[in-house]
Design a protein around this motif. Sequence first.
Motif, PDB file in Angstrom:
ATOM      1  N   ARG A  94      36.850  30.484  35.104  1.00  0.00           N
ATOM      2  CA  ARG A  94      35.564  30.296  34.475  1.00  0.00           C
ATOM      3  C   ARG A  94      35.425  30.668  32.950  1.00  0.00           C
ATOM      4  N   ALA A  95      36.382  31.737  32.605  1.00  0.00           N
ATOM      5  CA  ALA A  95      36.334  32.048  31.307  1.00  0.00           C
ATOM      6  C   ALA A  95      37.113  30.966  30.420  1.00  0.00           C
ATOM      7  N   ALA A  96      38.043  30.414  30.848  1.00  0.00           N
ATOM      8  CA  ALA A  96      38.606  29.429  30.145  1.00  0.00           C
ATOM      9  C   ALA A  96      38.150  28.078  30.226  1.00  0.00           C
ATOM     10  N   LEU A  97      37.499  27.701  31.173  1.00  0.00           N
ATOM     11  CA  LEU A  97      36.488  26.415  31.288  1.00  0.00           C
ATOM     12  C   LEU A  97      35.221  26.322  30.967  1.00  0.00           C
ATOM     13  N   GLY A  98      34.657  27.835  30.716  1.00  0.00           N
ATOM     14  CA  GLY A  98      33.109  27.610  30.432  1.00  0.00           C
ATOM     15  C   GLY A  98      32.796  27.474  29.056  1.00  0.00           C
ATOM     16  N   GLU A 150      37.919  34.270  37.881  1.00  0.00           N
ATOM     17  CA  GLU A 150      37.256  34.533  36.966  1.00  0.00           C
ATOM     18  C   GLU A 150      37.723  34.049  35.415  1.00  0.00           C
ATOM     19  N   ALA A 151      39.131  34.087  35.456  1.00  0.00           N
ATOM     20  CA  ALA A 151      40.010  33.752  34.556  1.00  0.00           C
ATOM     21  C   ALA A 151      39.654  32.080  34.257  1.00  0.00           C
ATOM     22  N   PRO A 181      43.652  41.493  54.065  1.00  0.00           N
ATOM     23  CA  PRO A 181      43.311  40.460  53.217  1.00  0.00           C
ATOM     24  C   PRO A 181      42.696  40.819  51.904  1.00  0.00           C
ATOM     25  N   PHE A 182      42.768  42.157  51.546  1.00  0.00           N
ATOM     26  CA  PHE A 182      42.106  42.613  50.219  1.00  0.00           C
ATOM     27  C   PHE A 182      43.194  42.096  49.260  1.00  0.00           C
ATOM     28  N   PRO A 183      44.379  42.373  49.034  1.00  0.00           N
ATOM     29  CA  PRO A 183      45.232  41.884  47.981  1.00  0.00           C
ATOM     30  C   PRO A 183      44.979  40.263  47.572  1.00  0.00           C
ATOM     31  N   TYR A 184      44.743  39.580  48.410  1.00  0.00           N
ATOM     32  CA  TYR A 184      44.453  37.922  48.315  1.00  0.00           C
ATOM     33  C   TYR A 184      43.111  38.063  47.681  1.00  0.00           C
ATOM     34  N   ARG A 185      42.215  38.481  48.511  1.00  0.00           N
ATOM     35  CA  ARG A 185      40.906  38.354  47.660  1.00  0.00           C
ATOM     36  C   ARG A 185      40.762  38.932  46.367  1.00  0.00           C
ATOM     37  N   ALA A 186      41.370  39.902  45.939  1.00  0.00           N
ATOM     38  CA  ALA A 186      41.471  40.505  44.408  1.00  0.00           C
ATOM     39  C   ALA A 186      42.074  39.510  43.630  1.00  0.00           C
ATOM     40  N   VAL A 187      43.164  38.929  44.101  1.00  0.00           N
ATOM     41  CA  VAL A 187      44.072  37.894  43.100  1.00  0.00           C
ATOM     42  C   VAL A 187      43.181  36.493  42.904  1.00  0.00           C
TER      43      VAL A 187
END
Length: 248
Positions: free
Chosen positions: A244-248, A241-242, A229-235
């Motif tokens: 949050r940066a765009a909407l914050g 985060e992207a 599951p680690f690739p999915y969790r990383a994506v």
Amino acid sequence: MDKHATFAALHRPGNPVILFNAWDAGSAQAVARGGAVAIATGSWSVGAAHGYGDAEGVPLDAALANAERIVRAVALPVTIDFEGGYAAAPERVRDNFARLAATGAIGANFEDQVIGGEGLYPLAEQQARIAAARAGTGAGFFINARTDIFLKIPPEAHDSGRVSEALDRAHAYAEAGASGMFVPGLLKLDLLERLCAKTPLPVNVMAVPGGPNRAALAGVGVARISHGPFPYRAVIKQLEEAARAALG
């Protein structure tokens, strides 16, 4: 060489094939562009990506449709995490595996834990289930027999006795028609080395953050490394985060 044979030939102890697990057609294409030689799904990731839980939370028809879309999306061999085969009885396992093979998938993970129950299937019962899966798919299909021996106990309890139990299952599963042995949770290199040396099947382990690296796992004879599951969790973390940066 067809895709079945190509995939089987990738399992070389000491030079393991790396499977960076995908969850849908788009992620499979991304992994393929990244240089993969084969595509593998992880059930946890497929469930999360489609709004379901793990442990066969994705309905069977939806899981098969997802597998078919992935096969159509890439030119590489595709192996599917088929969990417990969506059935307990061997005849239903056979039929479900036949349906999976019809999607064009060339292999599958098949686990010995009792989905929705407790513990592992008794050895003889899981042998019968693996034989049924083989009957439903034919000789070339790569059945990666997963044992949850090491996931059912904490890592500090992993010892030579558990390895002996896993080896008993590996020999029994090989006799029933399994192609490989998947031991998620086992990361102690000395125990892995013993398992790889004595098993009749190529050994698959799951890489985990902070665990042994590829070279270390290759050095003890591992033939396949998957990322679960680690690739999915990383994506998903990067997406959040992207956002949050765009909407914050």
